[in-house]
Enzyme design. Sequence first.
Site, PDB file in Angstrom:
ATOM      1  N   ASP A   1      33.628 -35.452 -86.081  1.00 57.97           N
ATOM      2  CA  ASP A   1      34.875 -35.968 -86.633  1.00 57.97           C
ATOM      3  C   ASP A   1      35.161 -37.436 -86.349  1.00 57.97           C
ATOM      4  O   ASP A   1      35.494 -38.192 -87.247  1.00 57.97           O
ATOM      5  CB  ASP A   1      36.068 -35.153 -86.103  1.00 57.97           C
ATOM      6  CG  ASP A   1      35.868 -33.653 -86.243  1.00 57.97           C
ATOM      7  OD1 ASP A   1      34.835 -33.220 -86.762  1.00 57.97           O
ATOM      8  OD2 ASP A   1      36.781 -32.910 -85.827  1.00 57.97           O
TER       9      ASP A   1
ATOM     10  N   GLU B   1      32.093 -27.633 -74.106  1.00 57.28           N
ATOM     11  CA  GLU B   1      31.830 -28.119 -75.461  1.00 57.28           C
ATOM     12  C   GLU B   1      30.930 -29.371 -75.432  1.00 57.28           C
ATOM     13  O   GLU B   1      29.984 -29.491 -76.204  1.00 57.28           O
ATOM     14  CB  GLU B   1      33.179 -28.446 -76.132  1.00 57.28           C
ATOM     15  CG  GLU B   1      33.091 -28.783 -77.601  1.00 57.28           C
ATOM     16  CD  GLU B   1      34.490 -29.031 -78.205  1.00 57.28           C
ATOM     17  OE1 GLU B   1      35.487 -29.060 -77.440  1.00 57.28           O
ATOM     18  OE2 GLU B   1      34.569 -29.187 -79.439  1.00 57.28           O
TER      19      GLU B   1
HETATM   20  C1  DGY Z   1      38.887 -29.744 -85.338  1.00 58.72           C
HETATM   21  O1  DGY Z   1      39.925 -29.160 -85.634  1.00 58.72           O
HETATM   22  O2  DGY Z   1      38.756 -30.451 -84.329  1.00 58.72           O
HETATM   23  C2  DGY Z   1      37.704 -29.532 -86.155  1.00 58.72           C
HETATM   24  O3  DGY Z   1      36.661 -30.380 -85.820  1.00 58.72           O
HETATM   25  C3  DGY Z   1      37.980 -29.542 -87.619  1.00 58.72           C
HETATM   26  O4  DGY Z   1      36.949 -28.833 -88.168  1.00 58.72           O
END
Ligand code: DGY
Length: 438
Positions: free
Chosen positions: A167, A395
Amino acid sequence: MNGNPIADLRERAVTVLRANDRGGYTVPAAGLYPFQWNWDSCLVALGWACFDEARAWREIETLFAAQWPDGMVPHIVFHRDDPGYFPGPGVWATGREPASSGITQPPVAASCVRWMLERARDRTAALAAARRLFPKLLAWHAWFHSVRDPEGRGFVVTVHPWETGMDNSPAWDAPLAAVTPPPDLLPYERRDLAHVEAAQRPTRAEYDRYMTLVQLFRELAYDPAEMVTRSPFLVVDPATNAILLRADRDLAALAETLGERAVLPGIRRWIRRAETALPRLLADPGSGLWQAFDLRAGRRIGVRTHAGFLAFLAGLGDDRMADGLESWAAASRFALSSVAPSDPTFDRRRYWRGPVWPVTNFLIGRGLEESGRSRLARRLRRDTAALVARGGFREYFDPLDGTGLGGSGFGWTAAVWLAWVDQPERDRGPDEASDPPK
Ligand code: DGY
């Protein structure tokens, strides 16, 4: 617990997957990500396959039950609502059943299906599942190669940073800066910050732009062609394209195994086009590293991220890239940082701007292994092992001191442990087997 640290971790990884199981699908992490995510789910299936093959196949079949009629497989499936996540099904409002988001994610499914089929203990059940999934996989790939490459140029486009799975990669800074939140952007409240420290997550400015794109796509009623034409964010992502090329190769191998020969010429055409187009469009002339391309600005984005090394997974890595990876890895205690520590955008704890991700170590490491670069692959595998042994199934991790970050009890980290890190000794080089954890 039996006192053997490796066996304990194996048991703990199985416990993570069982705890995240919601009946037919696995959430990436309870609380933070309470739904079924596309590429998480496929990779998590590799972990399930190590101890419950039927459950592993079900994971992928549940995902594909949410496939859209045009072949698109959404990035999130909201099997049931959960107020702990934003943006949920009411915000996406795609009108699908089951409810889902309206964008996609890197297509790892065909590669995971091939992996599972080739390692299956129950070959009959695996062949039956692969046969059921094959037309759905083919339809998804055909969707990518038509809707996301309408001119047949050999690369697919991405309309939202969430589609890349990475992201807040610094590669998206410039194209996102060109996305202007409208005055009528609907007010929203983030929920991720209730689970993870703000310093480890994307910023508010980034979220405003993520939501601007969601609002636009909703206004366009998720018309796939309109989304490509109208999205102010339009990039060629090295990760998505490398993963798709690799998945096309795996789809072709599945077609051979399943006797689906009629579709082979079409798949081979996709592969040939990508093999020509991707290095030409994405490779940085200096280092050879693949970098994203901004189609709205008409230029390669001169930002180096670990996504470029997924060229190895696609079978297109070369020696120059391997040398670059070697010095990148040497610059931090734990490899492979998502951004090189010397880069001005490096942020050791913020999501995709510096941390080490076990899942990308796995994908890049597989590519390195397959291209015979076993020493580099071992570095990634050994560092992944050391990070998980120290910090658990987090994560992502700080590449400088190994601190575990983001979500805990993370599904694909557990799966990477089971399917890749925790392999029998015969699968490893002699030096790795005796390497002590850092
Ligand atoms: C989040 O909500 O962080 C995700 O990466 C969106 O898919």
